[in-house]
Design a protein around this motif. Structure first.
Motif, short mmCIF file in Angstrom:
data_model
loop_
_atom_site.label_atom_id
_atom_site.label_comp_id
_atom_site.label_asym_id
_atom_site.label_seq_id
_atom_site.Cartn_x
_atom_site.Cartn_y
_atom_site.Cartn_z
N MET A 1 -0.01 -5.41 -16.10
CA MET A 1 0.78 -5.12 -17.28
C MET A 1 0.09 -5.65 -18.54
O MET A 1 0.23 -5.06 -19.60
CB MET A 1 2.18 -5.72 -17.14
CG MET A 1 3.02 -5.49 -18.36
SD MET A 1 4.73 -5.83 -17.99
CE MET A 1 5.51 -5.14 -19.39
N SER A 2 -0.64 -6.76 -18.42
CA SER A 2 -1.27 -7.33 -19.61
C SER A 2 -2.34 -6.40 -20.19
O SER A 2 -2.52 -6.35 -21.41
CB SER A 2 -1.87 -8.70 -19.29
OG SER A 2 -2.92 -8.57 -18.35
N VAL A 3 -3.04 -5.65 -19.32
CA VAL A 3 -4.04 -4.69 -19.82
C VAL A 3 -3.34 -3.57 -20.57
O VAL A 3 -3.76 -3.18 -21.66
CB VAL A 3 -4.88 -4.14 -18.65
CG1 VAL A 3 -5.78 -3.01 -19.12
CG2 VAL A 3 -5.69 -5.24 -18.00
N GLN A 4 -2.27 -3.05 -20.01
CA GLN A 4 -1.52 -1.98 -20.66
C GLN A 4 -0.89 -2.48 -21.96
O GLN A 4 -0.87 -1.77 -22.97
CB GLN A 4 -0.43 -1.46 -19.73
CG GLN A 4 0.28 -0.23 -20.25
CD GLN A 4 1.33 0.27 -19.27
OE1 GLN A 4 1.63 -0.37 -18.27
NE2 GLN A 4 1.90 1.42 -19.58
N LEU A 5 -0.44 -3.73 -21.97
CA LEU A 5 0.15 -4.32 -23.16
C LEU A 5 -0.89 -4.45 -24.28
O LEU A 5 -0.64 -4.12 -25.43
CB LEU A 5 0.73 -5.69 -22.82
CG LEU A 5 1.66 -6.34 -23.81
CD1 LEU A 5 2.89 -5.47 -24.05
CD2 LEU A 5 2.09 -7.70 -23.30
N ARG A 6 -2.09 -4.87 -23.91
CA ARG A 6 -3.16 -5.01 -24.91
C ARG A 6 -3.58 -3.65 -25.45
O ARG A 6 -3.80 -3.50 -26.65
CB ARG A 6 -4.36 -5.74 -24.31
CG ARG A 6 -5.47 -5.94 -25.33
CD ARG A 6 -6.28 -7.17 -25.01
NE ARG A 6 -7.35 -7.33 -25.96
CZ ARG A 6 -7.29 -8.14 -27.01
NH1 ARG A 6 -6.21 -8.84 -27.23
NH2 ARG A 6 -8.31 -8.26 -27.83
N THR B 1 -1.72 -0.97 -25.64
CA THR B 1 -0.62 -0.52 -26.48
C THR B 1 -0.68 -1.23 -27.84
O THR B 1 -0.50 -0.61 -28.89
CB THR B 1 0.73 -0.81 -25.80
OG1 THR B 1 0.76 -0.12 -24.55
CG2 THR B 1 1.89 -0.36 -26.65
N ALA B 2 -0.97 -2.53 -27.83
CA ALA B 2 -1.05 -3.30 -29.06
C ALA B 2 -2.20 -2.80 -29.95
O ALA B 2 -2.05 -2.70 -31.17
CB ALA B 2 -1.23 -4.78 -28.75
N GLN B 3 -3.34 -2.47 -29.34
CA GLN B 3 -4.49 -1.97 -30.12
C GLN B 3 -4.13 -0.64 -30.79
O GLN B 3 -4.40 -0.45 -31.98
CB GLN B 3 -5.71 -1.77 -29.21
CG GLN B 3 -6.34 -3.05 -28.73
CD GLN B 3 -7.13 -3.75 -29.81
OE1 GLN B 3 -7.30 -3.28 -30.92
NE2 GLN B 3 -7.60 -4.94 -29.48
#
Length: 151
Positions: free
Chosen positions: A1-6, A8-10
């Protein structure tokens, strides 16, 4: 999830601001800082599997961040445009309210320090006033004395 979160944030950061900084928090969330607008957005995993907690706040003078002033829970699968609209709403909420130290209520110890500073500055103004009065009286006395002494 942290990869997807990053990721999305970018994408969100590029949609919201031309100038931004994206970094990972210790808690696993991602922060987007817009220094030029003095605002920040935080994306963090929420209770649900596909949900993120979006929080928005202000960046204070000196670069420190103020606590979040607005937050919402959003699905991580939401399109970037819809997520950006939510963030803009949260940023608008974060922008409302007092923005300067002068308009914020002071903490109790700050109020005491502020009152002491006012007393000191009032005392300094009073002292300066008396110095000016003494100088004017001295010049007047010298003028009178000089006029009364025969040459």
């Amino acid at each position: 999830m942290s990869v997807q979160l990053r990721e999305t944030a970018q994408a969100l950061a590029q949609t919201l601001w031309r100038e931004h900084t994206v970094y990972r928090e210790r808690s696993g969330g991602v922060v987007i800082r817009g220094e030029h607008v003095k605002r920040w957005i935080s994306l963090a995993p929420a209770g649900g599997r596909d949900e993120i907690l979006v929080r928005a706040g202000r960046i204070l003078d000196g670069g420190t961040t103020a606590p979040a002033r607005a937050e919402a829970v959003v699905s991580l699968s939401t399109e970037t445009v819809q997520l950006a609209a939510t963030c803009r709403r949260l940023l608008a909420e974060a922008a409302s309210g007092p923005t300067s130290a002068a308009s914020r209520p002071a903490a109790p110890h700050q109020a005491t320090n502020s009152a002491a500073r006012k007393r000191r500055s009032a005392g300094a103004r009073g002292f300066g006033y008396w110095v000016i009065v003494a100088c004017v009286v001295g010049i007047a006395a010298l003028s009178i004395y000089g006029a009364s002494v025969p040459s």
